[in-house]
Design an enzyme around this catalytic site. Structure first.
Site, PDB file in Angstrom:
ATOM      1  N   GLY A 201     -33.195  -2.411  10.182  1.00 54.26           N
ATOM      2  CA  GLY A 201     -33.192  -1.340   8.798  1.00 54.26           C
ATOM      3  C   GLY A 201     -34.339  -1.104   9.345  1.00 54.26           C
ATOM      4  O   GLY A 201     -35.445  -1.706  10.270  1.00 54.26           O
ATOM      5  N   ASN A 202     -35.012  -0.732   7.802  1.00 53.29           N
ATOM      6  CA  ASN A 202     -36.391  -0.609   7.636  1.00 53.29           C
ATOM      7  C   ASN A 202     -37.210  -0.854   6.015  1.00 53.29           C
ATOM      8  O   ASN A 202     -36.116  -1.106   5.705  1.00 53.29           O
ATOM      9  CB  ASN A 202     -37.615   0.751   8.564  1.00 53.29           C
ATOM     10  CG  ASN A 202     -36.593   1.832   7.153  1.00 53.29           C
ATOM     11  OD1 ASN A 202     -36.735   2.379   6.621  1.00 53.29           O
ATOM     12  ND2 ASN A 202     -35.969   2.869   7.986  1.00 53.29           N
ATOM     13  N   ARG A 203     -38.208  -1.506   5.520  1.00 53.11           N
ATOM     14  CA  ARG A 203     -38.128  -1.230   4.656  1.00 53.11           C
ATOM     15  C   ARG A 203     -38.690  -0.374   3.038  1.00 53.11           C
ATOM     16  O   ARG A 203     -39.121  -0.585   2.349  1.00 53.11           O
ATOM     17  CB  ARG A 203     -39.397  -2.142   4.124  1.00 53.11           C
ATOM     18  CG  ARG A 203     -39.130  -3.449   4.711  1.00 53.11           C
ATOM     19  CD  ARG A 203     -40.367  -4.483   4.939  1.00 53.11           C
ATOM     20  NE  ARG A 203     -41.957  -4.289   5.248  1.00 53.11           N
ATOM     21  CZ  ARG A 203     -43.351  -3.634   4.165  1.00 53.11           C
ATOM     22  NH1 ARG A 203     -43.085  -4.352   3.344  1.00 53.11           N
ATOM     23  NH2 ARG A 203     -44.084  -3.851   4.959  1.00 53.11           N
TER      24      ARG A 203
END
Ligand code: C5P
Length: 396
Positions: A201-203
Site C-alpha cells: 500500500g501507500n501512505r
C-alpha cells in the site's frame, strides 16, 4: 471570510469545538459568541485556542466599540451550533437579551443553525412552529440527525456532525460555480493483497481528494467520490456527495470507468499502486515455512488515468495528480510536464511528498499545470483551501 460561531448551552456544545476548527482549517477568521450556559459545557480557553480569537459572551463588554452589534455587522456568515430549543425559539422571535441575540439581529449575513435537543423537544409543536418560521425567513437548518442522545434515549435531535455543518454553511455563502456539473473524484490509496492479511500500500490519507470533493459539492456540483482506504475520520457525509468504497487498483479501475461515463469532470487524486503482487496467496504466508527471505513478484497495474483519458467523453475534462519526491523545483516541473504529456490529461496537479510532507498532513503545497505544461496556479495551505484554488482554475 469572517465567521461568527454562536454556541448555546447544550451537551452538544463540546462538538462546537469541531465546528470552529473546521472553519479555521478552511482558512476563515472565526469569532465565537458563547452563551453563559454554553461555557458551562465547554471551556472558554478551548474555544479561544481553537478559534485563535477571544470568545465573547457578555452584552456589557466592549461597549466602547459597540460590540453588541459590531460582530454581527462585520460577519460574512453566522453559524449557531448547537442551537438549543431555547436559542432556536429566541432567534425565531427576535430576542436580543444576550450577545448572541444582538449579534444575529444586527447582521445581514446568512444564518445557519444546527439544532440539538431531545426528540420530544424537537417534535414539540412550539419548536415545529419556530423551525417553520426560521425556514420561511431563509435561515438554513443543518440536521438534527437521528441517533443516540445524551441520556438513554435516541431519535431525532442529535446535532449534525461538525464537518457536515461546516460544509453546509460554506455552501450557503460560497460561489455556486459548479452547479449542474457532475464531478468524479478518486481519493485515498489502493491496497494490493499479498495474502488474506497483508497488502502492498501507500501512505495516502485521502485528505486532498476528499477536500476536492467537498469543495466541488459546496460549489454546487453533484459529486461521485470513489475512496480507497481513507484515514479514519476523513470520509465525508456532505450532501451532494455519493460515496463509493474500493480497495484495490482493479476495483478502482472498474468503479472509475463506470462513474466517468456519467461525469463532466474527472479528478484522479487517488494514489494508485503502480504494481501488485503477481500471485495472491490463498492462506497467510508463514515464516516457519518461508525461511529467511521472501520474494514478492510484482506486476504492473493498468494506468487508470490513461484509460480514462482514452475513453474520454466529448467535453469531459480530466485532471491527474503527480506526487513526487523530487525537491528541486525545476526538476519537479520537468517531471510533471513529461507526465502531463504522457498521460494526455487536461490538467496536472503536482505536489511533493516525502517522509513528512504531503501524505497524511493537513496542509499541502501544489503547482497546477495545463496539459501542455504551463503553470496555471500555485497554492499552499490547508487542503480545503488548496482544493478551492484548484477548482477556481477548473471553473473558468
Ligand atoms: O504515474 P503516476 O502514478 O505518477 O501518476 C499519477 C496519476 O496517475 C494520478 O492522477 C493517479 O491517480 C494516476 N494513476 C492511475 N493509475 C495508476 C497509477 C497512477 O490512474 N496505475
Amino acid at each position: 471570510m469572517k465567521v461568527v460561531v454562536g454556541v448555546s448551552g447544550g451537551i452538544a456544545a463540546y462538538k462546537a469545538v469541531g465546528v470552529v476548527r473546521g472553519f479555521v482549517l478552511a482558512g476563515h477568521d472565526v469569532h465565537v459568541v458563547a452563551t453563559e450556559a454554553a461555557l458551562r459545557f465547554v471551556g472558554r480557553p478551548t474555544l479561544e485556542a481553537i478559534s485563535r480569537n477571544p470568545v465573547h459572551t457578555e452584552l456589557f463588554e466592549g461597549v466602547a466599540e459597540v460590540r453588541h452589534v459590531a460582530l454581527g455587522q462585520s460577519a460574512d456568515l453566522i453559524v449557531v451550533a448547537p442551537a438549543t430549543a431555547n436559542t432556536l425559539a429566541k432567534i425565531a422571535h427576535g430576542f436580543a437579551d444576550d450577545l448572541l441575540g444582538t449579534t444575529i439581529l444586527a447582521s445581514e449575513a446568512p444564518l445557519v443553525l444546527a439544532p440539538a435537543m431531545h426528540t420530544e423537544m424537537w417534535n414539540d409543536p412550539a419548536t415545529r412552529a419556530n423551525v417553520a418560521l426560521l425556514r420561511e425567513r431563509g435561515v438554513t437548518l443543518v440536521g438534527p440527525a437521528s441517533g443516540r442522545l445524551t441520556g438513554r434515549d435516541s431519535g431525532p435531535g442529535r446535532m449534525a456532525e461538525p464537518e457536515e455543518i461546516v460544509a453546509a454553511a460554506l455552501a450557503v455563502v460560497g460561489p455556486r460555480d459548479f452547479a449542474g456539473r457532475r464531478v468524479l473524484v478518486t481519493a485515498g490509496g489502493t491496497r494490493e493483497p499479498i495474502d488474506p492479511v497483508r497488502f502492498v500500500g501507500n501512505r495516502s490519507s485521502g485528505r486532498q481528494g476528499v477536500a476536492l470533493a467537498r469543495a466541488a459539492a459546496a460549489r454546487g456540483a453533484q459529486v461521485h467520490l470513489i475512496v480507497a482506504n481513507l484515514d479514519d475520520g476523513v470520509a465525508p457525509a456532505d450532501a451532494g456527495i455519493t460515496l463509493e468504497h474500493v480497495d484495490t487498483a482493479a476495483e478502482l479501475e472498474a468503479a472509475a470507468g463506470r462513474a466517468a461515463a456519467e461525469a463532466d469532470l474527472v479528478i484522479m487524486a487517488a494514489a494508485v499502486a503502480d504494481y501488485r503482487p503477481d500471485e495472491v496467496a490463498a492462506g497467510k504466508i508463514k515464516k516457519e515455512t518461508q525461511g529467511d527471505t521472501l520474494e514478492l513478484r510484482l506486476v504492473k497495474n493498468p494506468d487508470i488515468l490513461r484509460g480514462l483519458v482514452d475513453a474520454r467523453r466529448e467535453g469531459q475534462t480530466v485532471v491527474g495528480f503527480a506526487a513526487e519526491t523530487e525537491t528541486d523545483r525545476e526538476a519537479l516541473l520537468e517531471l510533471a510536464r513529461a507526465k502531463a504529456a504522457r498521460k494526455g490529461v487536461d490538467y496536472l496537479v503536482v505536489n511533493t511528498v516525502g517522509w513528512s510532507t504531503g501524505f497524511g498532513t493537513p496542509d499541502n503545497s501544489i503547482v497546477m499545470l495545463s496539459g501542455s505544461g504551463d503553470i496555471l496556479t500555485e497554492a499552499s495551505g490547508p487542503k480545503a483551501s488548496v482544493a478551492d484554488r484548484i477548482l477556481d482554475v477548473l471553473a473558468r
